[in-house]
Design a protein around this motif. Structure first.
Motif, PDB file in Angstrom:
ATOM      1  N   LEU A 149       0.819  -1.210   0.000  1.00  0.00           N
ATOM      2  CA  LEU A 149       0.000   0.000   0.000  1.00  0.00           C
ATOM      3  C   LEU A 149       0.856   1.265   0.000  1.00  0.00           C
ATOM      4  O   LEU A 149       0.401   2.319  -0.460  1.00  0.00           O
ATOM      5  N   ILE A 150       2.082   1.194   0.492  1.00  0.00           N
ATOM      6  CA  ILE A 150       2.973   2.362   0.447  1.00  0.00           C
ATOM      7  C   ILE A 150       3.293   2.689  -1.009  1.00  0.00           C
ATOM      8  O   ILE A 150       3.352   3.851  -1.406  1.00  0.00           O
ATOM      9  N   GLU A 151       3.467   1.642  -1.815  1.00  0.00           N
ATOM     10  CA  GLU A 151       3.758   1.850  -3.230  1.00  0.00           C
ATOM     11  C   GLU A 151       2.509   2.268  -4.000  1.00  0.00           C
ATOM     12  O   GLU A 151       2.593   3.063  -4.933  1.00  0.00           O
ATOM     13  N   ASP A 152       1.336   1.694  -3.645  1.00  0.00           N
ATOM     14  CA  ASP A 152       0.086   2.008  -4.347  1.00  0.00           C
ATOM     15  C   ASP A 152      -1.008   2.268  -3.305  1.00  0.00           C
ATOM     16  O   ASP A 152      -1.859   1.413  -3.057  1.00  0.00           O
ATOM     17  N   PRO A 153      -1.001   3.450  -2.681  1.00  0.00           N
ATOM     18  CA  PRO A 153      -1.921   3.701  -1.567  1.00  0.00           C
ATOM     19  C   PRO A 153      -3.392   3.807  -1.964  1.00  0.00           C
ATOM     20  O   PRO A 153      -4.261   3.701  -1.124  1.00  0.00           O
ATOM     21  N   SER A 154      -3.695   3.977  -3.224  1.00  0.00           N
ATOM     22  CA  SER A 154      -5.093   4.126  -3.631  1.00  0.00           C
ATOM     23  C   SER A 154      -5.682   2.819  -4.171  1.00  0.00           C
ATOM     24  O   SER A 154      -6.755   2.831  -4.773  1.00  0.00           O
ATOM     25  N   ASN A 155      -5.017   1.694  -3.954  1.00  0.00           N
ATOM     26  CA  ASN A 155      -5.498   0.394  -4.427  1.00  0.00           C
ATOM     27  C   ASN A 155      -6.575  -0.117  -3.459  1.00  0.00           C
ATOM     28  O   ASN A 155      -6.295  -0.526  -2.344  1.00  0.00           O
ATOM     29  N   ASN A 156      -7.830  -0.091  -3.932  1.00  0.00           N
ATOM     30  CA  ASN A 156      -8.957  -0.489  -3.079  1.00  0.00           C
ATOM     31  C   ASN A 156      -8.901  -1.963  -2.700  1.00  0.00           C
ATOM     32  O   ASN A 156      -9.311  -2.341  -1.601  1.00  0.00           O
TER      33      ASN A 156
END
Length: 178
Positions: free
Chosen positions: A143-150
């Motif tokens: 999530l740090i790399e892709d924080p908007s991944n639901n």
């Protein structure tokens, strides 16, 4: 043996009976007393004060119990870092808020169970909790790399719920009695 009466004999016997019978004592005093007692009972049980007082007392005690429970288990706002509130606008702030909320919920749950020692649990349960914890760590890194991944956010929430469910099952009174 009983003597069978003919219809005519029966009519004669009926004609010989008095038209009216009087009781051996005066019954009106007892009837009046019974009516008075019944009316008195009706008035005392249908008192509007009593009808309102008991449900109100129950509702007030329920409200007090809920309030005391809520105050006891609500997290202290002074313990929360200020930067979490400021970061909630970004997707990464949501992850941090989820982590903090999970930690507080877990701590509250463990406190309500009397601070149980997780190291005293069976090895299988410790391994399951370890797997859930490492899965959460891995998901948090992703999530740090892709924080908007639901999908990752939902997966993080699911793993946190699984850990809390496992802890509540382990330390519930039902499990402890087995």
């Amino acid at each position: 043996m009983k003597k069978l009466l003919s219809e005519q004999d029966l009519q004669k016997e009926l004609a010989a009976l008095p038209d009216e019978m009087t009781p051996q004592r005066d019954l009106w005093a007892g009837i009046e007393r019974a009516i008075a007692v019944r009316e008195q009972d009706k008035l005392s049980t249908e008192s509007p004060v009593k009808k309102v007082y008991i449900p109100t007392a129950w509702a007030a005690s329920l409200v007090v119990a809920v309030f005391v429970t809520w105050v006891s288990f609500s997290p202290l706002t002074s313990d929360q870092p200020v930067n979490i509130v400021q970061q909630n606008d970004s997707p990464l702030g949501l992850v941090v808020a989820m982590q903090e909320s999970f930690k507080q919920t877990k701590q509250t749950m463990l406190v309500s169970f009397g601070q149980p020692k997780i190291s005293a649990l069976p090895k299988e349960i410790q391994e399951e909790l370890s797997k859930l914890s490492s899965a959460q760590t891995t998901i948090e890194k992703a999530l740090i790399e892709d924080p908007s991944n639901n999908d990752l956010l939902n997966l993080l929430r699911w793993t946190q719920e699984q850990e809390l469910d496992l802890l509540s099952q382990l330390y519930s009174p039902k499990w402890q009695s087995i």
